[in-house]
Every structure is written in structure tokens, then in C-alpha cells.
Design an enzyme around this catalytic site. Sequence first.
Site, PDB file in Angstrom:
ATOM      1  N   ASN A  71      -9.950   7.888  -0.840  1.00 41.30           N
ATOM      2  CA  ASN A  71      -9.761   7.347  -2.188  1.00 41.30           C
ATOM      3  C   ASN A  71     -10.522   8.206  -3.201  1.00 41.30           C
ATOM      4  O   ASN A  71     -11.619   8.711  -2.929  1.00 41.30           O
ATOM      5  CB  ASN A  71     -10.132   5.864  -2.287  1.00 41.30           C
ATOM      6  CG  ASN A  71     -11.532   5.523  -1.853  1.00 41.30           C
ATOM      7  OD1 ASN A  71     -12.105   6.153  -0.979  1.00 41.30           O
ATOM      8  ND2 ASN A  71     -12.102   4.501  -2.477  1.00 41.30           N
ATOM      9  N   GLU A  84     -11.492   7.981  -7.193  1.00 41.87           N
ATOM     10  CA  GLU A  84     -11.510   7.110  -8.373  1.00 41.87           C
ATOM     11  C   GLU A  84     -11.652   7.927  -9.658  1.00 41.87           C
ATOM     12  O   GLU A  84     -11.799   9.160  -9.615  1.00 41.87           O
ATOM     13  CB  GLU A  84     -12.644   6.092  -8.218  1.00 41.87           C
ATOM     14  CG  GLU A  84     -12.412   5.211  -7.000  1.00 41.87           C
ATOM     15  CD  GLU A  84     -13.459   4.118  -6.818  1.00 41.87           C
ATOM     16  OE1 GLU A  84     -14.525   4.181  -7.475  1.00 41.87           O
ATOM     17  OE2 GLU A  84     -13.202   3.209  -6.005  1.00 41.87           O
ATOM     18  N   GLU A 139      -4.702   5.990   1.490  1.00 41.80           N
ATOM     19  CA  GLU A 139      -3.385   6.056   2.138  1.00 41.80           C
ATOM     20  C   GLU A 139      -2.414   6.869   1.275  1.00 41.80           C
ATOM     21  O   GLU A 139      -1.632   7.677   1.775  1.00 41.80           O
ATOM     22  CB  GLU A 139      -2.810   4.657   2.349  1.00 41.80           C
ATOM     23  CG  GLU A 139      -3.659   3.768   3.236  1.00 41.80           C
ATOM     24  CD  GLU A 139      -4.677   2.953   2.446  1.00 41.80           C
ATOM     25  OE1 GLU A 139      -5.204   3.450   1.436  1.00 41.80           O
ATOM     26  OE2 GLU A 139      -4.954   1.825   2.872  1.00 41.80           O
ATOM     27  N   CYS A 149      -3.434  -1.741   0.438  1.00 42.23           N
ATOM     28  CA  CYS A 149      -3.070  -2.610  -0.684  1.00 42.23           C
ATOM     29  C   CYS A 149      -1.539  -2.671  -0.788  1.00 42.23           C
ATOM     30  O   CYS A 149      -0.821  -1.891  -0.148  1.00 42.23           O
ATOM     31  CB  CYS A 149      -3.691  -2.104  -1.983  1.00 42.23           C
ATOM     32  SG  CYS A 149      -2.889  -0.633  -2.664  1.00 42.23           S
ATOM     33  N   CYS A 198       0.174   0.643  -1.684  1.00 36.50           N
ATOM     34  CA  CYS A 198       0.179   1.606  -0.569  1.00 36.50           C
ATOM     35  C   CYS A 198       1.186   1.202   0.506  1.00 36.50           C
ATOM     36  O   CYS A 198       1.816   2.063   1.122  1.00 36.50           O
ATOM     37  CB  CYS A 198      -1.210   1.730   0.030  1.00 36.50           C
ATOM     38  SG  CYS A 198      -2.295   2.727  -1.001  1.00 36.50           S
TER      39      CYS A 198
HETATM   40  N1  THU Z   1      -8.755   1.425  -1.477  1.00 34.79           N
HETATM   41  C1  THU Z   1      -8.141   2.334  -0.647  1.00 34.79           C
HETATM   42  O1  THU Z   1      -8.300   3.543  -0.811  1.00 34.79           O
HETATM   43  N2  THU Z   1      -7.361   1.861   0.341  1.00 34.79           N
HETATM   44  C2  THU Z   1      -7.241   0.551   0.681  1.00 34.79           C
HETATM   45  O2  THU Z   1      -6.594   0.249   1.666  1.00 34.79           O
HETATM   46  C3  THU Z   1      -7.889  -0.478  -0.140  1.00 34.79           C
HETATM   47  C4  THU Z   1      -8.576   0.005  -1.363  1.00 34.79           C
HETATM   48  C5  THU Z   1      -9.651   1.931  -2.506  1.00 34.79           C
HETATM   49  C6  THU Z   1      -9.192   1.830  -3.908  1.00 34.79           C
HETATM   50  C7  THU Z   1     -10.520   1.870  -4.665  1.00 34.79           C
HETATM   51  O3  THU Z   1     -10.923   3.231  -4.832  1.00 34.79           O
HETATM   52  C8  THU Z   1     -11.486   1.211  -3.712  1.00 34.79           C
HETATM   53  O4  THU Z   1     -10.871   1.221  -2.448  1.00 34.79           O
HETATM   54  C9  THU Z   1     -11.855  -0.210  -4.095  1.00 34.79           C
HETATM   55  O5  THU Z   1     -10.719  -0.951  -4.332  1.00 34.79           O
END
Ligand code: THU
Length: 145
Positions: free
Chosen positions: A49, A51, A62, A93, A96
Site C-alpha cells: 500500500n 498512501e 492488492e 477491501c 480491490c
Molecule cells: N489496505 C490495503 O492495502 N489492503 C487491504 O486489503 C486493506 C487496506 C490499505 C489501505 C490503506 O493504506 C491502509 O491499508 C489502511 O486502510
Amino acid sequence: MSKVSCSLPDPQLLEGAKAAFKQAYAPYSRFRVGAALRTSDGRVFFGANVENASYGLGRCAEQSAVQAMATAGAREFTEIVVYSEATPPASPCGACRQILFEFSPEARVVCVNQHGDVVSGRVAEFLPHGFRLEQRDDGHEVGTL
Ligand code: THU
């Protein structure tokens, strides 16, 4: 989600997802996620991830892995491992799930945490009735289940 179960992750994908987890850029949520997937022709791609100060621009692990796969020309994967330090392990989520469904509804999703807890199932089990577009004979695209 009754069909989602607990089968073990591919060890190489688990190691890859853990390595990607360490590269996550999550200064705002402090919640890191790593993903690794294997394509049908055996290649492995990773995602973490990433941000952004403009929060809505953040990308999930993902989605990053699928972008890497598609950018390399691959169009199908057989398994994706998602690693987080959450209990139960973070599962993809909704957005994804749709992104995974686009390429491989039958692929295995294996969510794992640092304790070895596992939640797994097929993409289509995580996203029942996912959206697809198909080309009709007259050239129009139609949404199908
Ligand atoms: N996040 C993911 O990368 N994948 C998931 O399956 C759930 C959430 C990330 C998004 C964000 O950067 C952080 O987790 C908190 O939501």
C-alpha cells in the site's frame, strides 16, 4: 462468505508478500499491507500500500500488485497472498475485490498475518456477483454476472 476457508499460502508468495509489506508507505494510517501474486505462466509480482497526503489517492497493496502484473503484460493469476499484521488478517477491501475479479475470478486469495492465521477463498467467493463487461455481437458492451 461461508465458503471462505483456511488453506495455506504458497511459501514463495508468503515470503514475497512479507517483503512487500516492509516496503509499504503508510505514514497516515500506519497500517502496512503487502501482496504477492503468481501469474498463470509462473511469474510473481508484488505490491504494497502506498498512501498520500491527499488521503483518497492512497493505493492498496492488492491493487499495486495487479498494476505490476498488468503492466508486465500478464492477464491472469492463480493465487494472491495478502500479508498484514492484523488479527484476523486483513482481507481485500471491496474495491480491490473488484480489481482482482477483473482478471481472475477463480484465483485463490490467501490472507495471512504474523501469527500464521489464514483466511482464504476464491476471488469470486470474496466478491459474489462481481461486475464484468462483455462484448455483444452488435459491438455493444453489456454488464454480466
Ligand atoms: N489496505 C490495503 O492495502 N489492503 C487491504 O486489503 C486493506 C487496506 C490499505 C489501505 C490503506 O493504506 C491502509 O491499508 C489502511 O486502510
